[in-house]
Scaffold this active site. Structure first.
Site, short mmCIF file in Angstrom:
data_model
loop_
_atom_site.label_atom_id
_atom_site.label_comp_id
_atom_site.label_asym_id
_atom_site.label_seq_id
_atom_site.Cartn_x
_atom_site.Cartn_y
_atom_site.Cartn_z
N TRP A 72 0.84 -1.21 0.00
CA TRP A 72 0.00 0.00 0.00
C TRP A 72 0.87 1.25 0.00
CZ3 TRP A 72 -0.34 4.17 3.28
CH2 TRP A 72 -1.47 4.98 3.15
N HIS A 73 2.01 1.15 0.72
CA HIS A 73 2.88 2.31 0.85
C HIS A 73 3.61 2.66 -0.43
CE1 HIS A 73 2.23 1.75 5.17
NE2 HIS A 73 2.63 2.99 5.30
N GLY A 74 3.82 1.70 -1.28
CA GLY A 74 4.53 2.04 -2.51
C GLY A 74 4.63 0.87 -3.45
N PHE A 96 2.08 8.38 -1.42
CA PHE A 96 1.26 7.18 -1.31
C PHE A 96 -0.18 7.49 -1.73
CE2 PHE A 96 5.01 5.83 0.29
CZ PHE A 96 5.33 6.23 1.57
#
Lengths: 476, 305
Positions: free
Chosen positions: A329-331, A476
């Site tokens: 989700w973060h990257g 993000f």
């Protein structure tokens, strides 16, 4: 527009001035319409094209939730459409290059030539600001309606006021519909203590971001710009501790500003960061770090998978899936996946050995467990910040090589960063030991002391701010 | 009293910020004024009878006010940019700045060897400024006046000021709305630029392609009835010598081609002007050069109204 920009200060001044009058009109549609218009203006300032995406995402979930409620026999279909719509937009606008690149590599291993990554259309590489946040926020609405814990709103303005509310639109906190929508219904006026507390949150948030995070950033950026030019262990520990504080203050500062702005609107957002570096275990860390996201993953991924109800082995597996997805989700990069997996490994180890509890029983064990937890978190941050797996491994190897001396402090960027790192550590120690000097004063002087404290913070924000950097979590 | 803490907080902040603004060295807000100056330059829609083009030697070296005083008051504008070259986009920009309805139409080009190189012809600064987003334009043009009250310190600088150990800035600069950047150093160092100017022409010699583009525009402009004047901005002798040896610039050949395209060349002696860093004229020399240029143009074009 960025919170730490002059244009936002002007926008905020106009927004709250007009809100004062609009709130008094007792017209819900007017209030919601105003919030939506202002939020869309705020969001569209980056790029007006982003508005189409948030509208599309929002309408899918607005009608999806209405469908779930009105057609119980087809509620699963509407839920699937909602999830696919949101995850699909993430896949297209955030992960398309990552997916294409990895498919190319996979096909190359099978001996087939492929150029998918080169042929990804330009619009799919846009990465609209805040997409990861508002898609999750939107999905939580339809999932809660599906679960029967929330009745969908019939008013589209009410829904979009919830989804697009500008304080939390681009970098959270991810606010649940069942918390925010009832508040938006009434949007009560604020009193002076609430506005004062809101202002405190805003100024503290700015202090964390523009004074602490932005002054540490050059030291961190300088380190990562020259990874292969040094293998100095103390330097890398300095840089990584710097990054740990930079990301914490950057992100928690944004959340504080968002919460403060919400307070001025008469809304309450839950706390999103609760001194995560005071944690004695990785489990505790995840109860204190980006709370709105970790609880989202707990409630909408970990528990639906089965949580801890399907045996201990499955609990570990579901936790690993949750942490790896959280990393992704973060990257859109394998370093983020590794970061998530590393935390999963830490948590599994904790569950199996119960080392934090055992260590805390020993003399000085509490401090030792805090130290160990932070070292483990720091190792994770290396993967989070590094551009590649190779860079991350190199940095970790340097950190634990114990090579090198202190000559890096001759660099003015490093020296300046170290001063602010010292200030950051001091602040964390003060909060850990709950040192509150104003309590030493007689009660009649405490309001004046509060005013003086905030004046100093505000002056620091003005005169000691670092070079303006974009909030890290905007990527993000 | 403390029932209204919020207004008191902002009042106290203003009570600190306003006196501090007047007590501080103006150079503390140089960065903000610089940004406002550049944005003002590219967003200024006004057209002028006389327009100056070139690089930093021109924007520091030509004062439109002092030019106008010797040019019968015809308004002039300094439209030069950092490390600028004569690329197509910039030449078009110069043309758009000219008031073609005026009875006096003069484009004055400061020709430094560097301005004729491929690196300079990327016009990086010019394109960057003209391509800035609306938010930055608004901020730098209007909000920057308020922002000047709130210029941050960095810690070492603040420590130096509080302890009295910091020295005043050597560099003094004033940004004029007519495009001139009035510059000087309290303690000049005419050998300063030569120390890093050595590498500027490495794999970056004066380009025939860039000269060709400039001359095409020169011919076009003279065909439109515009007077095109060229001059080589004076520098320190060490820089001139470095340019002669390393840039590949043949001034004689260039001047011949420039005149053939309809341009008017005005030579200046290095001896008559002083620089503060070897490369850029100090304020007195800039004012004198501007006046001299006006007089020389009038002598060269006697039928100018």
């Amino acid at each position: 527009m960025l919170f730490n920009s002059f244009i936002f200060l002007v926008f905020g001044a106009i927004f709250f001035s007009l809100l004062y009058f609009i709130r008094r009109l007792q017209q819900p549609n007017l209030r919601w319409g105003y919030l939506v218009a202002a939020s869309f203006f705020f969001y569209g300032w980056w790029d007006w094209r982003f508005l189409f995406l948030i509208l599309a995402s929002g309408f899918i979930d607005y009608f999806g939730a209405r469908g779930i409620y009105r057609y119980p026999g087809r509620r699963k279909l509407f839920l699937v459409l909602s999830v696919l719509g949101n995850v699909g937009s993430l896949a297209v606008f955030k992960y398309s290059a990552f997916i294409a690149g990895n498919l190319d590599r996979l096909l190359a291993l099978a001996g087939m030539e492929s150029h998918l990554a080169e042929n990804v259309p330009g619009f799919m590489l846009l990465l609209p600001v805040g997409i990861s946040f508002y898609t999750f926020q939107s999905m939580s609405y339809t999932i809660d309606v599906y679960r029967g814990v929330l009745k969908p709103t019939r008013n589209v303005l009410h829904f979009f006021a919830y989804l697009s509310l500008f304080p939390q639109l681009v970098a959270g906190p991810i606010v649940r519909a069942r918390d925010l929508m009832p508040q938006l219904k009434h949007l009560r006026p604020t009193n002076e203590p609430e506005r004062w507390n809101g202002l405190k949150l805003i100024i503290i948030g700015y202090f964390k971001k523009v004074v602490l995070a932005d002054n540490i950033a050059p030291m961190v950026n300088s380190g990562f710009a020259n990874i292969h030019q040094t293998d100095n262990a103390p330097f890398w520990w300095m840089v990584m501790i710097g990054f740990a504080f930079q990301i914490y203050f950057d992100f928690s500062g944004y959340s504080d500003i968002a919460r403060g702005l919400a307070k001025w609107m008469g809304l309450h957002f839950r706390i999103n960061f609760n001194h995560p570096y005071h944690s004695r275990s990785l489990r505790e860390f995840w109860n204190r770090w980006h709370i709105s996201l970790s609880t989202w993953f707990r409630d909408y991924l970990y528990i639906p998978l089965g949580g801890s109800r399907k045996g201990r082995l499955n609990a570990h597996i579901f936790m690993w899936i949750t942490m790896v997805v959280s990393g992704l989700w973060h990257g859109a990069a394998w370093t983020f996946v590794i970061w998530g997996a590393l935390h999963a490994f830490y948590i599994s180890l904790e569950r199996l050995t119960r080392w934090p509890r055992k260590l805390s029983r020993l003399p000085g064990g509490v401090f030792l467990s805090i130290l160990i937890t932070n070292v483990l978190v720091l190792a994770g941050w290396v993967f989070f910040r590094a551009e590649s797996y190779g860079d991350a491994v190199k940095i970790l190897a340097d950190m634990f090589s114990w090579k090198g001396g202190g000559d890096f402090i001759l660099n003015p960027e490093i020296r300046n960063g170290m001063i602010w790192l010292g200030v950051s550590l001091a602040i964390e120690l003060v909060t850990y030991f709950r040192f509150k000097p104003h309590l030493l004063l007689p009660v009649r002087y405490r309001r004046a002391a509060d005013l003086l404290y905030l004046l100093i913070m505000l002056l620091a924000c003005i005169y000691l701010r670092g070079e303006g950097n974009v909030f890290i979590y905007f990527q993000f | 009293m403390l029932k209204r803490r919020i207004p008191y907080l902002f009042l106290l902040t203003a009570l600190v910020a306003i006196p501090l603004y007047f007590l501080r060295d103006k150079m503390d807000s140089e960065e903000i004024r610089k940004k406002r100056y550049w944005i003002g330059k590219v967003t200024n829609k006004k057209q002028y009878p006389v327009v100056f083009g070139g690089d930093s030697r021109v924007f520091r070296g030509i004062s439109p006010d002092h030019f106008e005083a010797e040019f019968d008051g015809y308004e002039a504008y300094n439209y030069a940019f950092w490390s600028n070259g004569y690329c197509h986009a910039y030449l078009e920009g110069l043309e758009n700045k000219l008031d073609t309805a005026s009875d006096v139409k003069v484009i004055v080009l400061g020709i430094s060897p560097h301005s004729l190189t491929p690196n300079a012809a990327r016009c990086a600064h010019y394109l960057w400024e003209t391509g800035k987003k609306k938010e930055e334009v608004l901020q730098n043009l209007y909000f920057s006046r308020v922002e000047e009250f709130f210029v941050p310190y960095d810690l070492p600088e603040l420590a130096g000021k509080l302890s009295g150990k910091s020295k005043p800035d050597n560099y003094r600069i004033t940004y004029h709305t007519n495009g001139w950047v009035e510059s000087s150093w309290i303690v000049p160092d005419t050998g300063y630029s030569a120390r890093f100017y050595e590498d500027i022409f490495t794999e970056n010699k004066v380009s025939d392609e860039v000269i060709g583009e400039l001359l095409r525009f020169t011919a076009r402009w003279t065909g439109m009835g515009i007077h095109v004047v060229g001059f080589r901005p004076p520098t320190a002798w060490s820089i001139w010598k470095l340019e002669q040896e390393k840039s590949g610039f043949n001034e004689t050949a260039f001047v011949d081609r420039f005149k053939a395209a309809g341009g008017i060349w005005i030579p200046f002696s290095l001896r008559d002007y002083q620089t503060f860093d070897g490369n850029h004229l100090d304020r007195q020399s800039a004012m004198r050069l501007s006046a001299d240029l006006a007089i020389r143009i009038r002598q060269q074009i006697p039928d100018l109204p």
